[in-house]
Design a protein around this motif. Sequence first.
Motif, PDB file in Angstrom:
ATOM      1  N   THR A  14       0.853  -1.180   0.000  1.00  0.00           N
ATOM      2  CA  THR A  14       0.000   0.000   0.000  1.00  0.00           C
ATOM      3  C   THR A  14       0.891   1.233   0.000  1.00  0.00           C
ATOM      4  O   THR A  14       1.798   1.338   0.827  1.00  0.00           O
ATOM      5  CB  THR A  14      -0.912   0.022   1.243  1.00  0.00           C
ATOM      6  OG1 THR A  14      -1.706  -1.169   1.249  1.00  0.00           O
ATOM      7  CG2 THR A  14      -1.821   1.234   1.226  1.00  0.00           C
ATOM      8  N   LYS A  16       0.876   5.587  -0.378  1.00  0.00           N
ATOM      9  CA  LYS A  16       0.087   6.809  -0.411  1.00  0.00           C
ATOM     10  C   LYS A  16       0.380   7.580  -1.687  1.00  0.00           C
ATOM     11  O   LYS A  16       1.501   7.557  -2.204  1.00  0.00           O
ATOM     12  CB  LYS A  16       0.418   7.688   0.800  1.00  0.00           C
ATOM     13  CG  LYS A  16      -0.074   7.108   2.113  1.00  0.00           C
ATOM     14  CD  LYS A  16       0.215   8.065   3.252  1.00  0.00           C
ATOM     15  CE  LYS A  16      -0.272   7.489   4.572  1.00  0.00           C
ATOM     16  NZ  LYS A  16       0.011   8.392   5.699  1.00  0.00           N
ATOM     17  N   GLN A  17      -0.645   8.265  -2.185  1.00  0.00           N
ATOM     18  CA  GLN A  17      -0.489   9.080  -3.382  1.00  0.00           C
ATOM     19  C   GLN A  17       0.640  10.099  -3.169  1.00  0.00           C
ATOM     20  O   GLN A  17       0.741  10.722  -2.114  1.00  0.00           O
ATOM     21  CB  GLN A  17      -1.799   9.804  -3.689  1.00  0.00           C
ATOM     22  CG  GLN A  17      -1.810  10.508  -5.025  1.00  0.00           C
ATOM     23  CD  GLN A  17      -3.182  11.052  -5.380  1.00  0.00           C
ATOM     24  OE1 GLN A  17      -4.171  10.762  -4.729  1.00  0.00           O
ATOM     25  NE2 GLN A  17      -3.239  11.847  -6.423  1.00  0.00           N
ATOM     26  N   HIS A  19       3.775   9.358  -2.908  1.00  0.00           N
ATOM     27  CA  HIS A  19       4.941   8.700  -2.335  1.00  0.00           C
ATOM     28  C   HIS A  19       5.589   7.778  -3.375  1.00  0.00           C
ATOM     29  O   HIS A  19       5.134   7.681  -4.500  1.00  0.00           O
ATOM     30  CB  HIS A  19       4.534   7.898  -1.100  1.00  0.00           C
ATOM     31  CG  HIS A  19       4.188   8.761   0.078  1.00  0.00           C
ATOM     32  ND1 HIS A  19       4.525   8.442   1.357  1.00  0.00           N
ATOM     33  CD2 HIS A  19       3.537   9.955   0.159  1.00  0.00           C
ATOM     34  CE1 HIS A  19       4.107   9.376   2.188  1.00  0.00           C
ATOM     35  NE2 HIS A  19       3.496  10.311   1.484  1.00  0.00           N
TER      36      HIS A  19
END
Length: 86
Positions: A14, A16-17, A19
Amino acid sequence: TGQIPVTQEDGPVTVKQGHTFHTTCKYQMSGFDALLWYQLRKGQVPQLLSYQAGTGPKHSGRITTHLNTTGKSSVLKVQEVEVSDS
């Protein structure tokens, strides 16, 4: 000449946008000097992200791949991840 088993070392990741995403794949075959990375989206045709022949890093936009023929591995890195990269 047949298929070569490639194992993705990291499980589901997963990110984060905005990153950076990276994952590593390993293989066992010697004399393997080229590797292709594809993006798989459900219900769509695989899309080629990177083709790399020869060792070392290769940069293309936000995508960097690094093929290590000695360690028999390849790293894929995507910088500034966007929703469309899913």
